[in-house]
Enzyme design. Structure first.
Site, PDB file in Angstrom:
ATOM      1  N   GLY A 239       0.775  -1.243   0.000  1.00 48.82           N
ATOM      2  CA  GLY A 239       0.000   0.000   0.000  1.00 48.82           C
ATOM      3  C   GLY A 239       0.800   1.284   0.000  1.00 48.82           C
TER       4      GLY A 239
ATOM      5  CG  ASN B 163       1.619   3.615  -5.808  1.00 47.69           C
ATOM      6  OD1 ASN B 163       1.977   4.698  -6.252  1.00 47.69           O
ATOM      7  ND2 ASN B 163       2.212   2.476  -6.137  1.00 47.69           N
TER       8      ASN B 163
ATOM      9  CG  MET C 285      -1.309  -7.537  -6.982  1.00 43.20           C
ATOM     10  SD  MET C 285      -0.632  -6.675  -8.417  1.00 43.20           S
ATOM     11  CE  MET C 285       0.238  -8.029  -9.175  1.00 43.20           C
TER      12      MET C 285
ATOM     13  CB  ILE D  97      -8.091 -10.243 -13.787  1.00 38.30           C
ATOM     14  CG1 ILE D  97      -6.592 -10.226 -14.128  1.00 38.30           C
ATOM     15  CG2 ILE D  97      -8.936 -10.003 -15.033  1.00 38.30           C
ATOM     16  CD1 ILE D  97      -6.143 -11.364 -15.000  1.00 38.30           C
ATOM     17  CG  LEU D  98     -11.323  -5.608 -11.192  1.00 39.61           C
ATOM     18  CD1 LEU D  98     -11.119  -4.096 -11.200  1.00 39.61           C
ATOM     19  CD2 LEU D  98     -12.139  -6.038  -9.969  1.00 39.61           C
TER      20      LEU D  98
ATOM     21  CG  HIS E 265       1.159  -1.243 -15.763  1.00 37.33           C
ATOM     22  ND1 HIS E 265       0.847  -2.525 -15.339  1.00 37.33           N
ATOM     23  CD2 HIS E 265       2.136  -1.373 -16.686  1.00 37.33           C
ATOM     24  CE1 HIS E 265       1.606  -3.388 -16.000  1.00 37.33           C
ATOM     25  NE2 HIS E 265       2.399  -2.719 -16.819  1.00 37.33           N
TER      26      HIS E 265
ATOM     27  CD  GLU F  39       4.715   2.544  -9.241  1.00 38.13           C
ATOM     28  OE1 GLU F  39       3.642   2.281  -8.689  1.00 38.13           O
ATOM     29  OE2 GLU F  39       5.557   1.664  -9.528  1.00 38.13           O
TER      30      GLU F  39
HETATM   31  C1  GRF Z   1       3.202  -0.712  -7.709  1.00 32.92           C
HETATM   32  O1  GRF Z   1       4.439  -0.827  -8.364  1.00 32.92           O
HETATM   33  C2  GRF Z   1       2.094  -0.523  -8.704  1.00 32.92           C
HETATM   34  O2  GRF Z   1       2.474   0.196  -9.837  1.00 32.92           O
HETATM   35  C3  GRF Z   1       1.775  -1.944  -9.087  1.00 32.92           C
HETATM   36  O3  GRF Z   1       1.911  -2.686  -7.896  1.00 32.92           O
HETATM   37  C4  GRF Z   1       2.814  -2.017  -7.024  1.00 32.92           C
HETATM   38  C5  GRF Z   1       2.062  -1.786  -5.755  1.00 32.92           C
HETATM   39  O4  GRF Z   1       2.888  -1.246  -4.746  1.00 32.92           O
HETATM   40  N1  GRF Z   1       0.476  -2.012  -9.695  1.00 32.92           N
HETATM   41  P1  GRF Z   1       2.223  -0.622  -3.449  1.00 32.92           P
HETATM   42  O5  GRF Z   1       1.304  -1.675  -2.845  1.00 32.92           O
HETATM   43  O6  GRF Z   1       1.470   0.607  -3.861  1.00 32.92           O
HETATM   44  O7  GRF Z   1       3.368  -0.301  -2.534  1.00 32.92           O
END
Ligand code: GRF
Length: 219
Positions: free
Chosen positions: A17, A19, A95, A97-98, A114, A179
């Site tokens: 988490g 992001n 993670m 797929i919807l 992504h 990110e």
């Molecule tokens: C990130 O690199 C994001 O781009 C990808 O999965 C990772 C998630 O990292 N979809 P976090 O859980 O946000 O630390």
């Protein structure tokens, strides 16, 4: 919408988490156009759940293993989002797929980050894919979600160099810094209605994005 006219947002996670934390911090700034109303994980062990709780955000776990198939899981997800009055869904390391039906129901109202410069390197192990391809630039992309995986219209991208001696770990570490800058900025554009999905393309308000496209950084 919340009382203050802010969009009500659910962040969907599966893991640590980081992001999500950057989005929560952005939304905590006064005047931000959205409020994080819910953090939802499909994995009970996701580290991000405790971080969301520490930030005072309501959390919910829907363990996908408890559902017979994707459609049943997505129906539960839809019900939870409806119950929380969610306007905008933000995927942050989710993670799973919807189903196309779920994605269509949230068309123009669901974004994802992504870890590659799409349309290169869809799917998983993007840093390994970039190293194997020998590209000199790599990065991350925020896009609206469409049924096809990692194929949605692009809101924003940030680029980083691939340096001699990089491995997947060092490259991932360089990308994740971007990110954490890019996602809050793109989230603000979408939540504020300044980046919208129209006829399968992203349309920007002319007052927020400079004519050269912007939101592209090279570090
Ligand atoms: C990130 O690199 C994001 O781009 C990808 O999965 C990772 C998630 O990292 N979809 P976090 O859980 O946000 O630390």
């Amino acid at each position: 919408m919340s009382d203050a006219g802010q969009k009500r947002v659910a962040i969907l996670i599966s893991g640590r988490g980081s992001n999500m934390v950057s989005l929560i911090e952005a939304a905590a700034v006064p005047g931000f156009p959205a409020r994080i109303a819910l953090v939802l994980s499909n994995r009970p062990e996701a580290g991000g759940l405790a971080l969301a709780q520490a930030a005072g955000i309501p959390t919910l776990t829907l363990d996908h293993r408890a559902y017979p198939d994707r459609a049943a899981f997505d129906a539960a997800l839809q019900a939870a989002l409806g119950q929380a009055g969610i306007d905008l869904v933000v995927l942050a390391g989710f993670m799973r797929i919807l189903t196309p039906g779920f994605v269509e129901a949230w068309a123009g109202r669901m974004i994802n980050i992504h870890p590659s410069l799409l349309p290169l390197f869809r799917g998983t192990h993007t840093h390994e894919q970039a190293l194997a391809a020998g590209v000199r630039l790599h990065g991350c992309t925020v896009h609206f979600v469409v049924p096809e995986l990692d194929a949605g219209p692009i809101v924003a991208q940030a680029a980083v160099p691939v340096l001699p001696g990089d491995d997947a770990r060092t490259l991932a570490a360089r990308v994740i810094v971007q990110e954490h800058r890019l996602y809050p900025a793109a989230f603000a554009l979408v939540a504020g209605g300044h980046a919208r999905l129209e006829n399968g393309r992203v349309v920007f308000s002319s007052d927020v994005v400079p004519p050269d496209g912007a939101l592209l950084s090279l570090t």
